[in-house]
Enzyme design. Structure first.
Site, PDB file in Angstrom:
ATOM      1  N   ASP A  67       0.269  -6.301  29.295  1.00  0.00           N
ATOM      2  CA  ASP A  67       0.067  -5.852  27.917  1.00  0.00           C
ATOM      3  C   ASP A  67      -1.190  -6.444  27.286  1.00  0.00           C
ATOM      4  O   ASP A  67      -1.827  -7.338  27.847  1.00  0.00           O
ATOM      5  CB  ASP A  67       1.295  -6.210  27.059  1.00  0.00           C
ATOM      6  CG  ASP A  67       1.854  -7.595  27.369  1.00  0.00           C
ATOM      7  OD1 ASP A  67       1.065  -8.491  27.691  1.00  0.00           O
ATOM      8  OD2 ASP A  67       3.088  -7.770  27.290  1.00  0.00           O
ATOM      9  N   ASN A 136      14.532 -12.528  22.209  1.00  0.00           N
ATOM     10  CA  ASN A 136      15.368 -11.355  21.938  1.00  0.00           C
ATOM     11  C   ASN A 136      15.594 -10.503  23.182  1.00  0.00           C
ATOM     12  O   ASN A 136      16.167  -9.414  23.108  1.00  0.00           O
ATOM     13  CB  ASN A 136      14.766 -10.510  20.820  1.00  0.00           C
ATOM     14  CG  ASN A 136      13.407  -9.918  21.180  1.00  0.00           C
ATOM     15  OD1 ASN A 136      12.885 -10.128  22.289  1.00  0.00           O
ATOM     16  ND2 ASN A 136      12.807  -9.183  20.259  1.00  0.00           N
ATOM     17  N   HIS A 138      13.125  -9.276  25.221  1.00  0.00           N
ATOM     18  CA  HIS A 138      12.091  -8.313  25.590  1.00  0.00           C
ATOM     19  C   HIS A 138      11.381  -8.744  26.872  1.00  0.00           C
ATOM     20  O   HIS A 138      11.318  -9.924  27.215  1.00  0.00           O
ATOM     21  CB  HIS A 138      11.099  -8.075  24.438  1.00  0.00           C
ATOM     22  CG  HIS A 138      10.116  -9.178  24.189  1.00  0.00           C
ATOM     23  ND1 HIS A 138       9.851  -9.669  22.935  1.00  0.00           N
ATOM     24  CD2 HIS A 138       9.292  -9.883  25.010  1.00  0.00           C
ATOM     25  CE1 HIS A 138       8.922 -10.609  22.993  1.00  0.00           C
ATOM     26  NE2 HIS A 138       8.575 -10.761  24.255  1.00  0.00           N
ATOM     27  N   GLU A 143      10.425  -3.917  23.411  1.00  0.00           N
ATOM     28  CA  GLU A 143      11.299  -4.578  22.457  1.00  0.00           C
ATOM     29  C   GLU A 143      12.691  -3.926  22.435  1.00  0.00           C
ATOM     30  O   GLU A 143      12.852  -2.764  22.828  1.00  0.00           O
ATOM     31  CB  GLU A 143      10.681  -4.483  21.054  1.00  0.00           C
ATOM     32  CG  GLU A 143       9.335  -5.196  20.907  1.00  0.00           C
ATOM     33  CD  GLU A 143       9.477  -6.679  20.649  1.00  0.00           C
ATOM     34  OE1 GLU A 143      10.532  -7.255  20.991  1.00  0.00           O
ATOM     35  OE2 GLU A 143       8.537  -7.275  20.103  1.00  0.00           O
TER      36      GLU A 143
END
Length: 241
Positions: A67, A136, A138, A143
């Site tokens: 990314d 979380n 990801h 996400e």
């Protein structure tokens, strides 16, 4: 999934480097799927050490990164291209023409994402994919959501992720709110996956990897469907297992 738990981050880094070095040793022109963030930094240091000792040759290897932030070019000290150059590429004999990071500054981000997927396919896919995991759950910047994107795309970052990344910027308002990220498709197609997690703040996400649930609300749980995943943890990240 194969879980390996170590006493320290340094041991996590050394073992992760060994796993990646094995792939390069077996296939000198291996395609390395690489990640940024704090989790793989120690692994990169260990890889540099192996190279400096003459034990690892990167000259024919290629890399493809997960990314990049939208709006940051490679000269920005918080861009992921800059991160990779500083933490690995500048220190090993890897041809930078064979290192690829998504372009977060192109005028047509969607077309750039489509071409990134074509690039991965043209390289024959990814031999080993390195991943971190967000608090979380990801992976990359995929996400938690009701649906996940298969292909490379522009992702809106959650407030939790922006807050987690704010420590790298002067202030939270400086953190980009979007990123170009590899989708779950190329990640899941990788021949081998190494997931690195360190610290108590990753323990909840790591615990989700051992229960019986697969959900897009915790993207990393999709890795349960992959045939070759090694999860490398320190004791703090493994604390809820």
């Amino acid at each position: 999934m194969n879980f390996r738990v170590f006493d320290s981050y340094e041991e996590v880094s050394a073992y992760s480097a060994e796993l990646l070095a094995e792939v390069i040793s077996e296939k000198e022109d291996a395609v390395l799927g690489l990640a940024t963030g704090s989790s793989p930094v120690g692994m990169y240091k260990e890889l540099i050490k192996l190279h400096e000792e003459g034990k690892l040759d990167f000259s024919k290897a290629k890399s493809i990164n997960l990314d990049e932030y939208v709006g940051l070019d490679g000269s920005h000290d918080q861009s992921y291209r800059y991160f990779m150059n500083t933490n690995l590429f500048d220190h090993v004999n890897m041809d930078k023409k064979n290192t690829f990071v998504p372009d977060g500054t192109t005028d047509d981000l969607m077309e750039g994402a489509r071409k990134y997927d074509e690039l991965i396919e043209s390289m024959g896919g990814i031999d080993v994919q390195v991943l971190g995991i967000g608090p979380n759950g990801h992976i990359g910047f995929n996400e938690p959501a009701d649906e996940l994107k298969m292909n490379t795309h522009v992702a809106e970052l959650t407030e939790e992720t922006i807050q987690a990344n704010a420590r790298f910027f002067a202030s939270e308002k400086d953190v980009p709110t979007r990123a170009v990220t590899m989708g779950v498709g190329p990640i899941m197609k990788a021949k081998k996956i190494i997931l690195i997690a360190s610290g108590e703040n990753k323990a909840w996400a790591v615990k989700s990897l051992v229960d019986d649930v697969i959900t897009t609300k915790i993207p990393a749980t999709l890795l349960k469907l992959h045939p070759d995943v090694t999860v490398v943890l320190d004791k703090e990240a493994a604390g809820m297992l």
